[in-house]
Design a protein around this motif. Structure first.
Motif, PDB file in Angstrom:
ATOM      1  N   ALA A 174      33.604  44.787  38.374  1.00 36.01           N
ATOM      2  CA  ALA A 174      35.003  45.174  38.461  1.00 36.01           C
ATOM      3  C   ALA A 174      35.700  44.436  39.602  1.00 36.01           C
ATOM      4  O   ALA A 174      36.849  43.986  39.464  1.00 36.01           O
ATOM      5  CB  ALA A 174      35.111  46.681  38.673  1.00 36.01           C
ATOM      6  N   ASP A 175      35.006  44.297  40.732  1.00 36.58           N
ATOM      7  CA  ASP A 175      35.584  43.616  41.885  1.00 36.58           C
ATOM      8  C   ASP A 175      35.845  42.144  41.570  1.00 36.58           C
ATOM      9  O   ASP A 175      36.904  41.595  41.905  1.00 36.58           O
ATOM     10  CB  ASP A 175      34.641  43.742  43.079  1.00 36.58           C
ATOM     11  N   ALA A 224      36.300  40.797  38.590  1.00 36.10           N
ATOM     12  CA  ALA A 224      37.372  40.695  37.602  1.00 36.10           C
ATOM     13  C   ALA A 224      38.732  40.919  38.244  1.00 36.10           C
ATOM     14  O   ALA A 224      39.711  40.212  37.943  1.00 36.10           O
ATOM     15  CB  ALA A 224      37.136  41.717  36.483  1.00 36.10           C
ATOM     16  N   ALA A 225      38.816  41.902  39.165  1.00 35.88           N
ATOM     17  CA  ALA A 225      40.079  42.161  39.853  1.00 35.88           C
ATOM     18  C   ALA A 225      40.462  40.984  40.746  1.00 35.88           C
ATOM     19  O   ALA A 225      41.634  40.587  40.801  1.00 35.88           O
ATOM     20  CB  ALA A 225      39.963  43.440  40.679  1.00 35.88           C
ATOM     21  N   ALA A 226      39.481  40.407  41.464  1.00 35.93           N
ATOM     22  CA  ALA A 226      39.749  39.262  42.337  1.00 35.93           C
ATOM     23  C   ALA A 226      40.253  38.070  41.535  1.00 35.93           C
ATOM     24  O   ALA A 226      41.178  37.357  41.968  1.00 35.93           O
ATOM     25  CB  ALA A 226      38.494  38.887  43.119  1.00 35.93           C
ATOM     26  N   ALA A 227      39.668  37.839  40.376  1.00 36.43           N
ATOM     27  CA  ALA A 227      40.107  36.734  39.518  1.00 36.43           C
ATOM     28  C   ALA A 227      41.534  36.947  39.056  1.00 36.43           C
ATOM     29  O   ALA A 227      42.347  36.013  39.032  1.00 36.43           O
ATOM     30  CB  ALA A 227      39.168  36.601  38.319  1.00 36.43           C
ATOM     31  N   LEU A 228      41.866  38.176  38.698  1.00 34.90           N
ATOM     32  CA  LEU A 228      43.220  38.472  38.234  1.00 34.90           C
ATOM     33  C   LEU A 228      44.231  38.308  39.362  1.00 34.90           C
ATOM     34  O   LEU A 228      45.345  37.813  39.155  1.00 34.90           O
ATOM     35  CB  LEU A 228      43.267  39.897  37.682  1.00 34.90           C
ATOM     36  N   ILE A 229      43.852  38.708  40.577  1.00 34.85           N
ATOM     37  CA  ILE A 229      44.743  38.535  41.726  1.00 34.85           C
ATOM     38  C   ILE A 229      45.011  37.054  41.983  1.00 34.85           C
ATOM     39  O   ILE A 229      46.136  36.645  42.289  1.00 34.85           O
ATOM     40  CB  ILE A 229      44.129  39.195  42.975  1.00 34.85           C
ATOM     41  N   ALA A 230      43.969  36.232  41.841  1.00 31.92           N
ATOM     42  CA  ALA A 230      44.107  34.791  42.096  1.00 31.92           C
ATOM     43  C   ALA A 230      44.932  34.099  41.022  1.00 31.92           C
ATOM     44  O   ALA A 230      45.633  33.119  41.310  1.00 31.92           O
ATOM     45  CB  ALA A 230      42.727  34.151  42.176  1.00 31.92           C
ATOM     46  N   GLU A 231      44.868  34.598  39.797  1.00 33.92           N
ATOM     47  CA  GLU A 231      45.512  33.917  38.674  1.00 33.92           C
ATOM     48  C   GLU A 231      46.915  34.419  38.374  1.00 33.92           C
ATOM     49  O   GLU A 231      47.649  33.782  37.612  1.00 33.92           O
ATOM     50  CB  GLU A 231      44.661  34.091  37.410  1.00 33.92           C
ATOM     51  N   SER A 232      47.294  35.545  38.934  1.00 28.94           N
ATOM     52  CA  SER A 232      48.574  36.145  38.558  1.00 28.94           C
ATOM     53  C   SER A 232      49.330  36.616  39.782  1.00 28.94           C
ATOM     54  O   SER A 232      48.853  36.507  40.909  1.00 28.94           O
ATOM     55  CB  SER A 232      48.344  37.319  37.603  1.00 28.94           C
ATOM     56  N   ASP A 233      50.536  37.134  39.544  1.00 33.27           N
ATOM     57  CA  ASP A 233      51.311  37.740  40.621  1.00 33.27           C
ATOM     58  C   ASP A 233      52.023  38.957  40.030  1.00 33.27           C
ATOM     59  O   ASP A 233      51.741  39.376  38.922  1.00 33.27           O
ATOM     60  CB  ASP A 233      52.312  36.741  41.223  1.00 33.27           C
ATOM     61  N   GLY A 234      52.931  39.522  40.786  1.00 29.01           N
ATOM     62  CA  GLY A 234      53.693  40.648  40.274  1.00 29.01           C
ATOM     63  C   GLY A 234      52.822  41.857  39.988  1.00 29.01           C
ATOM     64  O   GLY A 234      51.875  42.167  40.693  1.00 29.01           O
ATOM     65  N   GLY A 235      53.157  42.555  38.900  1.00 25.37           N
ATOM     66  CA  GLY A 235      52.515  43.817  38.564  1.00 25.37           C
ATOM     67  C   GLY A 235      51.031  43.710  38.327  1.00 25.37           C
ATOM     68  O   GLY A 235      50.268  44.605  38.709  1.00 25.37           O
ATOM     69  N   ALA A 236      50.594  42.649  37.684  1.00 28.07           N
ATOM     70  CA  ALA A 236      49.172  42.487  37.416  1.00 28.07           C
ATOM     71  C   ALA A 236      48.389  42.397  38.716  1.00 28.07           C
ATOM     72  O   ALA A 236      47.328  43.016  38.868  1.00 28.07           O
ATOM     73  CB  ALA A 236      48.929  41.246  36.562  1.00 28.07           C
ATOM     74  N   ALA A 237      48.902  41.637  39.669  1.00 22.29           N
ATOM     75  CA  ALA A 237      48.218  41.497  40.961  1.00 22.29           C
ATOM     76  C   ALA A 237      48.213  42.816  41.729  1.00 22.29           C
ATOM     77  O   ALA A 237      47.210  43.169  42.357  1.00 22.29           O
ATOM     78  CB  ALA A 237      48.891  40.401  41.784  1.00 22.29           C
ATOM     79  N   ALA A 256      48.327  45.925  40.513  1.00 24.27           N
ATOM     80  CA  ALA A 256      47.363  46.842  39.897  1.00 24.27           C
ATOM     81  C   ALA A 256      45.935  46.415  40.210  1.00 24.27           C
ATOM     82  O   ALA A 256      45.066  47.258  40.472  1.00 24.27           O
ATOM     83  CB  ALA A 256      47.588  46.901  38.394  1.00 24.27           C
ATOM     84  N   ALA A 257      45.681  45.115  40.189  1.00 20.51           N
ATOM     85  CA  ALA A 257      44.338  44.613  40.480  1.00 20.51           C
ATOM     86  C   ALA A 257      43.963  44.878  41.935  1.00 20.51           C
ATOM     87  O   ALA A 257      42.803  45.197  42.247  1.00 20.51           O
ATOM     88  CB  ALA A 257      44.253  43.123  40.184  1.00 20.51           C
ATOM     89  N   GLN A 258      44.923  44.774  42.850  1.00 17.92           N
ATOM     90  CA  GLN A 258      44.651  45.059  44.259  1.00 17.92           C
ATOM     91  C   GLN A 258      44.322  46.536  44.470  1.00 17.92           C
ATOM     92  O   GLN A 258      43.420  46.879  45.250  1.00 17.92           O
ATOM     93  CB  GLN A 258      45.856  44.654  45.115  1.00 17.92           C
ATOM     94  N   MET A 259      45.048  47.412  43.778  1.00 20.47           N
ATOM     95  CA  MET A 259      44.742  48.839  43.859  1.00 20.47           C
ATOM     96  C   MET A 259      43.337  49.121  43.345  1.00 20.47           C
ATOM     97  O   MET A 259      42.573  49.879  43.945  1.00 20.47           O
ATOM     98  CB  MET A 259      45.772  49.646  43.055  1.00 20.47           C
ATOM     99  N   GLU A 271      42.729  47.134  54.004  1.00 19.26           N
ATOM    100  CA  GLU A 271      43.469  45.871  53.994  1.00 19.26           C
ATOM    101  C   GLU A 271      44.178  45.650  52.652  1.00 19.26           C
ATOM    102  O   GLU A 271      45.330  45.224  52.615  1.00 19.26           O
ATOM    103  CB  GLU A 271      42.514  44.715  54.275  1.00 19.26           C
ATOM    104  N   LEU A 272      43.468  45.940  51.561  1.00 20.69           N
ATOM    105  CA  LEU A 272      44.066  45.769  50.237  1.00 20.69           C
ATOM    106  C   LEU A 272      45.177  46.786  50.001  1.00 20.69           C
ATOM    107  O   LEU A 272      46.232  46.449  49.443  1.00 20.69           O
ATOM    108  CB  LEU A 272      42.984  45.894  49.165  1.00 20.69           C
ATOM    109  N   PHE A 273      44.949  48.025  50.415  1.00 20.73           N
ATOM    110  CA  PHE A 273      45.999  49.028  50.268  1.00 20.73           C
ATOM    111  C   PHE A 273      47.234  48.640  51.083  1.00 20.73           C
ATOM    112  O   PHE A 273      48.372  48.857  50.665  1.00 20.73           O
ATOM    113  CB  PHE A 273      45.490  50.400  50.719  1.00 20.73           C
ATOM    114  N   ALA A 274      47.007  48.061  52.276  1.00 16.55           N
ATOM    115  CA  ALA A 274      48.129  47.664  53.130  1.00 16.55           C
ATOM    116  C   ALA A 274      48.961  46.564  52.473  1.00 16.55           C
ATOM    117  O   ALA A 274      50.190  46.533  52.616  1.00 16.55           O
ATOM    118  CB  ALA A 274      47.607  47.191  54.489  1.00 16.55           C
ATOM    119  N   ILE A 275      48.302  45.670  51.748  1.00 15.47           N
ATOM    120  CA  ILE A 275      49.024  44.604  51.044  1.00 15.47           C
ATOM    121  C   ILE A 275      49.966  45.202  50.000  1.00 15.47           C
ATOM    122  O   ILE A 275      51.129  44.814  49.870  1.00 15.47           O
ATOM    123  CB  ILE A 275      48.038  43.622  50.379  1.00 15.47           C
ATOM    124  N   VAL A 276      49.450  46.183  49.254  1.00 20.53           N
ATOM    125  CA  VAL A 276      50.276  46.834  48.227  1.00 20.53           C
ATOM    126  C   VAL A 276      51.408  47.614  48.889  1.00 20.53           C
ATOM    127  O   VAL A 276      52.562  47.561  48.441  1.00 20.53           O
ATOM    128  CB  VAL A 276      49.419  47.768  47.354  1.00 20.53           C
TER     129      VAL A 276
END
Length: 262
Positions: free
Chosen positions: A97-98, A100-113, A115-118, A135-140
């Protein structure tokens, strides 16, 4: 008043000191329980089901907020990646899961990123890494393009994850705007702020806030019960209707006994 031989204090003074010491021990025990239960209670109440609901909303009705310029095919691909990552997390496959979420964060922005950060932050908590989660929660929480409900949730969960290592005033400054009756996260934010007040030895402020939480019908009962205990220890009566409270606890009252005898 007569003094006990060999002692400079009266019996009443010693009893008062002993009672105060017992109260302090109980207060510390409840304090420890609050800290241990903070994340679990929050997760049970606002955790994966709400996160899943928010993700569905973001990917569906709220999609236009983040993907106005995206083509439908790209949106569908990100949606599939996010759902797959969430499925892995729910199945307990946190490493997958981690990634897959990291890949989505790297490949996208906006809402997808967002949700993936959460999701990635939640995985970090499950893996025992609260600093990474915070750190991730702080980014969101700092992302002005993210929906307010996600930003507020991220702020609370980040503070919860690292409460013991934070300065109490930092917790108060960050969460006080959410620790207001009527706010969606009043219970969780209010409890953290009240605990921060206790760390500062501001017992009056903590007791008043615990009392407000205990009286709020919008707060989960487990949290209200804990807040009621804390308020009582701090000298605040958090029970508005004694008979109603006793009935909820299964304790017979004079009114209920009278009704039963009729």
């Amino acid at each position: 008043m007569a003094l006990i031989p060999g002692s400079g204090k009266s019996r009443e003074e010693k009893q008062a000191e002993r009672q105060s010491a017992e109260d302090n021990v109980l207060l510390r025990e409840i304090d420890d329980a609050v800290r241990q239960d903070q994340y679990s209670d929050f997760a049970k109440t606002y955790g994966r089901p709400l996160l899943a609901l928010l993700i569905v909303g973001l990917l569906g009705f709220g999609g236009y907020l983040f993907w106005e310029s995206r083509e439908e095919a790209a949106m569908e691909a990100q949606s599939e990646q996010l759902v797959a990552a969430l499925d892995q997390a729910q199945a307990g496959n946190f490493d997958s899961a981690d990634k897959a979420a990291a890949a989505l964060i790297a490949e996208s922005d906006g809402g997808a990123a967002v949700a993936a950060q959460m999701l990635q932050a939640g995985v970090a908590l499950e893996q025992g890494d609260p600093e990474k989660a915070a750190e991730l929660f702080a980014i969101v929480a700092a992302n002005e393009d993210a929906p307010p409900i996600l930003r507020n949730m991220a702020s609370i969960r980040g503070m919860t994850a690292t409460f013991d290592t934070r300065d109490p005033q930092e917790v108060i400054d960050a969460l006080q705007p959410l620790a207001i009756p009527g706010e969606p996260f009043f219970g969780s934010a209010g409890e953290l702020v009240a605990m921060a007040y206790l760390e500062q030895d501001k017992r009056d402020e903590a007791g008043a806030l615990f009392g407000e939480i205990a009286k709020s019908e919008d707060v989960p009962e487990t949290l209200r019960s804990r807040a009621r205990q804390m308020a009582g220890l701090l000298g605040v009566d958090a029970i508005e209707d004694v008979d109603e409270f006793l009935e909820q606890q299964g304790v017979p009252t004079a009114g209920s006994a009278s009704s039963a005898n009729q």
